[in-house]
Design a protein around this motif. Structure first.
Motif, PDB file in Angstrom:
ATOM      1  N   ARG A  66       0.834  -1.206   0.000  1.00 29.11           N
ATOM      2  CA  ARG A  66       0.000   0.000   0.000  1.00 29.11           C
ATOM      3  C   ARG A  66       0.869   1.257   0.000  1.00 29.11           C
ATOM      4  O   ARG A  66       0.511   2.266  -0.607  1.00 29.11           O
ATOM      5  N   ALA A  67       2.010   1.172   0.693  1.00 32.28           N
ATOM      6  CA  ALA A  67       2.936   2.312   0.680  1.00 32.28           C
ATOM      7  C   ALA A  67       3.361   2.608  -0.755  1.00 32.28           C
ATOM      8  O   ALA A  67       3.427   3.765  -1.175  1.00 32.28           O
ATOM      9  N   SER A  75       0.538   4.253  -2.645  1.00 34.47           N
ATOM     10  CA  SER A  75       0.327   5.652  -2.271  1.00 34.47           C
ATOM     11  C   SER A  75       1.255   6.576  -3.054  1.00 34.47           C
ATOM     12  O   SER A  75       0.922   7.728  -3.308  1.00 34.47           O
ATOM     13  N   ASN A 109      -0.300   9.862  -4.900  1.00 34.12           N
ATOM     14  CA  ASN A 109       0.126  11.241  -4.650  1.00 34.12           C
ATOM     15  C   ASN A 109       1.426  11.210  -3.864  1.00 34.12           C
ATOM     16  O   ASN A 109       1.432  10.960  -2.659  1.00 34.12           O
ATOM     17  N   ILE A 159       3.632  13.443  -2.838  1.00 37.48           N
ATOM     18  CA  ILE A 159       3.886  14.368  -1.730  1.00 37.48           C
ATOM     19  C   ILE A 159       3.043  14.007  -0.519  1.00 37.48           C
ATOM     20  O   ILE A 159       3.533  14.003   0.615  1.00 37.48           O
ATOM     21  N   ALA A 160       1.778  13.651  -0.758  1.00 42.23           N
ATOM     22  CA  ALA A 160       0.935  13.242   0.369  1.00 42.23           C
ATOM     23  C   ALA A 160       1.509  11.981   1.013  1.00 42.23           C
ATOM     24  O   ALA A 160       1.537  11.862   2.237  1.00 42.23           O
ATOM     25  N   ALA A 161       1.996  11.044   0.209  1.00 38.45           N
ATOM     26  CA  ALA A 161       2.570   9.815   0.752  1.00 38.45           C
ATOM     27  C   ALA A 161       3.745  10.137   1.667  1.00 38.45           C
ATOM     28  O   ALA A 161       3.848   9.631   2.786  1.00 38.45           O
ATOM     29  N   GLU A 162       4.627  10.991   1.185  1.00 31.09           N
ATOM     30  CA  GLU A 162       5.782  11.435   1.974  1.00 31.09           C
ATOM     31  C   GLU A 162       5.303  12.072   3.283  1.00 31.09           C
ATOM     32  O   GLU A 162       5.825  11.771   4.345  1.00 31.09           O
ATOM     33  N   ALA A 163       4.301  12.956   3.170  1.00 29.86           N
ATOM     34  CA  ALA A 163       3.817  13.668   4.353  1.00 29.86           C
ATOM     35  C   ALA A 163       3.172  12.721   5.355  1.00 29.86           C
ATOM     36  O   ALA A 163       3.110  13.016   6.537  1.00 29.86           O
ATOM     37  N   MET A 164       2.696  11.569   4.887  1.00 36.72           N
ATOM     38  CA  MET A 164       2.113  10.594   5.798  1.00 36.72           C
ATOM     39  C   MET A 164       3.182   9.639   6.341  1.00 36.72           C
ATOM     40  O   MET A 164       2.879   8.600   6.907  1.00 36.72           O
ATOM     41  N   GLY A 165       4.438   9.970   6.107  1.00 33.93           N
ATOM     42  CA  GLY A 165       5.516   9.200   6.716  1.00 33.93           C
ATOM     43  C   GLY A 165       6.043   8.067   5.861  1.00 33.93           C
ATOM     44  O   GLY A 165       6.801   7.230   6.332  1.00 33.93           O
ATOM     45  N   ILE A 166       5.652   8.012   4.576  1.00 31.53           N
ATOM     46  CA  ILE A 166       6.172   6.968   3.695  1.00 31.53           C
ATOM     47  C   ILE A 166       7.492   7.454   3.105  1.00 31.53           C
ATOM     48  O   ILE A 166       7.534   8.504   2.473  1.00 31.53           O
ATOM     49  N   ASN A 167       8.546   6.683   3.309  1.00 32.94           N
ATOM     50  CA  ASN A 167       9.824   6.992   2.678  1.00 32.94           C
ATOM     51  C   ASN A 167       9.709   6.579   1.212  1.00 32.94           C
ATOM     52  O   ASN A 167       9.964   5.438   0.849  1.00 32.94           O
TER      53      ASN A 167
END
Lengths: 324, 295, 255
Positions: A185-186, A189, A193, A195-203
């Motif tokens: 799922r990471a 994501s 999107n 940037i949203a993925a990054e902002a939700m803590g996904i490296n």
């Protein structure tokens, strides 16, 4: 999902048993037809190639359809798997399984090596960079005389329907399980999107590289099966046109749909085989079909949907649609 | 051969080859600039142009210039047709679908070409004297001069068209903002058609020049030069017309230097390697500006 | 000690200063507003705080640690979550998956367990599902768990963004115009919701908002930004009567 905690072996459910049963039927029918000589060598080859292309398409889909990275270098990873497995088998007199594993691992390593610098690129830039890297791989093998160079490399035939089929099943199951995990799922994501993925803590860099390496590994495995089945490999087989072919299967079936990739790979392989007597016309027909399908169904045959057997299990909250 | 002569020799070879790449790259970059599509069929359009040129000079016994003009005209029409039939319906769908269609169109032209003219390689007639000139140890053919001159003339015309004509201004406007251009009364469809026509005719010119230069043509001849021209376009900054010219010349020079040093089997690998380095260091190309995504 | 301390923060884009010499301090448990006319640099501040942009000058400390220049995902791991002014949901995924993805950094199984479907995969997935579902329930979105995020009405998309941000288990929540596009009734409900989640999740909140009634109604302290600079700061009553603030806003109306 809530009842899964109570179930001791949640992997054993009705859907998975039926899928396994269907797989055994497909495998068994082909095996029987083959041993009775009803399926001649040409049809057997088509079926084995279909298995190889399914692995290639599903692994390309992991990179492009699920993680959203338009990489067109799959033929390069396939070449690495093919040549490295052949190197173990022919030059080192190693076992075939060892060769396949080695080929897949070297391809995965190449995936990491290539992925780290290039996956920062977006869209068309990534596409052209990976296309270039795939071509560089081909040119390296073209100039590598130890492994046959331009004249090609002979490899004893050791793969058969049993190997190809079950390795294909293994590949699809692994990629499917990955996609349906939190780590998968990471990756998705990132497609949705970044940037949203990054902002939700996904490296995002890490997961792009994981998806890329996993995809490359299975492309390498497919290359290994190919090399140990076809008697003979040469660099020209692994040009960017092969990468195009794989991409076409994925888009045809539907980006983000595993069953779609399987369908796309089977359709393309069977179509090629049926039209094998008229090679030029074959390519023209395939090209025209491709254009027509893209115009009228630009998301592919299945879109992001999966053809699944979820109707076999009564719907429970949050149950995933994986096949294992 | 001394190092100065060597350098001069590779410069001549590189300029000829680079001119051809630049002509093809222009079409790539113009199409990309206006509809953000990598038109993978563009190299094959060049091949069609080469075959029309071959037909005019061998069968119809035409001279170079009329053959060039006829080839450019017919190929321009072909380019517009391809856009209308295959790409226009996909303008609203994903870019990947359009890319796959372009790949399909590329296969169609290549194998359709084989069906029509056969897979064999054909020899281009000598439309020019095969005289070799030797100036201070540097040899060049009459063809080298023709290629470089033709390219310079075509690029000058192109610059003029884009800067000063109505259609050129429309092209720049549409590539800047399609919707706003439409609101300003520009016919976007016709402008895109015109872009394909101009790009395809330049590719046709490149095809004829390639035939003249290498003497042989075949239906699959467009694949590699097409790919390299695309690299040239990226190298210069995709969507930027002077970038395509610069990138094309640079690619030609690099290739002839690598070949001249005796590494001709690694020639393509070097081209790709340079591409990747450019992409990683400055993905927008030599002349491109960086664009930031708005958050 | 301040939870978030920003000192002398500046950001220039090709010479143009979007934020200049910004000082900001937020204590634990506070609900602070960041307001200012269009183009004042509010979202740029959020982008600097979360690591989208690297500051040209100045420092950002969170829980006593320097975070300026850290990538977004690390800032998120440290406990800052945000929503976006221009909604950035995972549109083609079901509502529940949007929240599950944000929960990923707390996932209890590794990639290999996921591929091999070991028992801890099933346990982990069940747990993620339950937590995501509970969060959706708070935001009254649980009945839409299987719908695609892009098909939700606007107001629900904004709420889903907040739910998703909360799944990362932040200690500081940045809300970028959470009431944009909502009607007065929805805005009223949102105000109550924001107060409630602050208590429930022990959050500190910094919010950007255009809707003055919302800002004045919920925020304890307000910073006013204009041309990238703090022109005023204080409690809502002080801000309401500040002549520079009135000028900045009237200037916008007139322009």
């Amino acid at each position: 999902m809530s009842n899964m905690g109570k179930n001791k072996l949640p992997i054993v459910n009705r859907k998975n048993i039926i899928v396994l049963f269907l797989l055994l039927v497909v495998y068994g029918v082909v095996q029987i037809l083959q041993s009775n000589g009803i399926l001649d060598r040409f049809y057997t080859m088509t079926l084995i190639l279909a298995c190889i292309y399914i692995i290639l398409a599903v692994s390309q889909n992991l990179i492009t359809g699920f993680t959203g990275q338009l990489a067109i270098g799959h033929a390069g990873f396939m070449a690495i798997g093919a040549y490295m497995s052949a190197f173990i088998v022919v030059k080192m007199n190693g076992p075939v399984v060892g060769g396949l594993i080695f080929g897949a691992l070297v391809a995965a390593f190449a995936g990491v090596l290539i992925g780290i610098p290039t996956l920062r690129l977006r869209g068309d830039y990534l596409a052209i960079a990976t296309l270039g890297l795939g071509e560089i791989v081909r040119i390296i093998f073209l100039n590598w005389d130890y492994l046959g160079g331009a004249t090609g490399f002979q490899v004893p035939k050791s793969m058969n329907w049993t190997w190809a089929f079950w390795l294909m099943v293994l590949s699809v199951v692994v990629i499917n399980n990955f996609i349906n995990s939190s780590h998968g799922r990471a990756c998705i994501s990132i497609r949705e999107n970044e940037i949203a993925a990054e902002a939700m803590g996904i490296n995002t860099t890490k997961y792009k590289v994981i998806a890329f390496a996993l995809g490359a590994m299975f492309a390498g495995l497919a290359g290994g099966i190919y090399a140990n089945y076809m008697f003979f490999i040469q660099p020209g087989t692994f040009s960017f046109l092969k990468s195009f072919e794989i991409l076409v299967m994925v888009v045809l079936g539907g980006l983000g749909s595993i069953t779609g990739s399987i369908l796309g790979a089977v359709i393309m392989t069977v179509a090629s085989a049926l039209l094998a007597d008229i090679p030029e016309l074959r390519m023209v027909i395939i090209a025209v079909l491709l254009i027509i399908i893209m115009i009228f169904r630009p998301n592919g045959i299945l879109g992001t949907k999966e053809f699944n057997l979820s109707f076999l299990n009564p719907k429970k909250k949050g149950e995933e649609n994986g096949i294992t | 051969m001394g190092s100065v002569e060597f350098a001069a020799q590779q410069l001549i070879n590189g300029l000829s080859l680079g001119s051809i790449y630049a002509l093809i790259a222009l079409g790539y970059t113009m199409v990309y600039g206006i509809i953000q599509l990598i038109n993978f069929a563009h190299g094959d359009i060049m091949m069609v142009g080469a075959f029309i040129g071959w037909f005019c000079t061998t069968v119809l016994k035409m001279a170079f210039l009329p053959a060039l003009i006829i080839s450019m005209t017919i190929t321009a029409i072909l380019g517009m047709l391809i856009e209308r039939i295959a790409y226009k319906p996909l303008r609203k769908s994903t870019r990947l679908a359009a890319l796959i269609t372009a790949i399909g169109m590329s296969f169609f032209l290549e194998y359709g070409g084989i069906l029509v003219v056969g897979p064999q390689t054909r020899t281009f007639p000598d439309v020019f004297p095969q005289t070799l000139y030797n100036v201070g140890g540097v040899t060049f053919k009459y063809g080298d001069i023709v290629i470089i001159l033709t390219t310079v003339v075509l690029m000058t015309i192109l610059q003029f068209v884009i800067k000063y004509t109505r259609i050129g201004k429309a092209m720049r406007a549409v590539s800047f903002d399609k919707d706003a251009s439409a609101l300003m009364g520009i016919n976007v469809d016709n402008t895109i058609s015109a872009t394909f026509a101009i790009g395809s005719s330049l590719a046709a010119a490149a095809g004829v020049l390639m035939g003249v230069y290498f003497n042989t043509i075949n239906p699959l001849m467009g694949i590699m030069p097409g790919l390299k021209a695309f690299i040239a376009a990226v190298l210069g900054g995709i969507g930027i017309i002077p970038g395509a010219m610069l990138g094309g010349i640079a690619m030609g020079l690099i290739e002839s230097i690598v070949s001249g040093l005796g590494f001709s089997t690694w020639r393509d690998a070097v081209a790709f390697l340079i591409l990747i380095i450019v992409l990683i260091v400055k993905p927008t190309g030599l002349l491109g500006k960086n664009i930031r995504e708005k958050v | 000690m301040a939870l978030l301390k920003v000192e002398n923060l500046s950001k220039s884009f090709s010479g143009l200063k979007a934020v200049s010499n910004l000082d900001l301090e937020i204590m634990e448990g506070e609900l602070v507003g960041l307001i200012g006319p269009n183009g004042a640099g509010k979202t740029t501040v959020f982008n600097l705080l979360t690591g989208v942009y690297v500051p040209t000058e100045g420092t950002i400390s969170f829980k006593g640690k320097r975070i300026d220049g850290s990538p977004l995902y690390k800032v998120s791991h440290l406990g800052i979550a945000r929503t976006f002014q221009n909604i950035r949901l995972f549109g083609d995924l079901p509502v529940i998956d949007n929240v599950k993805i944000a929960y990923h950094q707390h996932v209890s199984y590794n990639t290999l367990s996921g591929i091999l479907r070991l028992p801890n995969y099933y346990r982990g997935e069940a747990e993620i599902y339950q937590k995501a579902y509970d969060l959706l329930k708070i935001f009254d979105l649980h009945e839409k768990e299987d719908e695609l995020a892009k098909n939700l009405p606007y107001g629900q998309q904004r709420r889903l963004e907040i739910a998703r941000a909360l799944a990362t288990k932040p200690s500081l929540l940045l809300l970028d115009e959470p009431a944009a596009g909502m009607n007065p009734q929805e805005t009223q409900n949102l105000m109550e919701l924001i107060r409630w989640i602050r208590e429930e999740f022990a959050l500190t909140i910094l919010l950007i908002e255009h809707d003055m009634s919302l800002v004045m109604g919920v925020c304890e302290r307000i910073y006013v930004l204009d041309y990238g600079m703090v022109i005023a700061h204080g409690n809502p009553d002080e801000i309401k009567s500040n002549p520079r603030v009135i000028e900045a806003y009237l200037g916008e109306e007139a322009g």
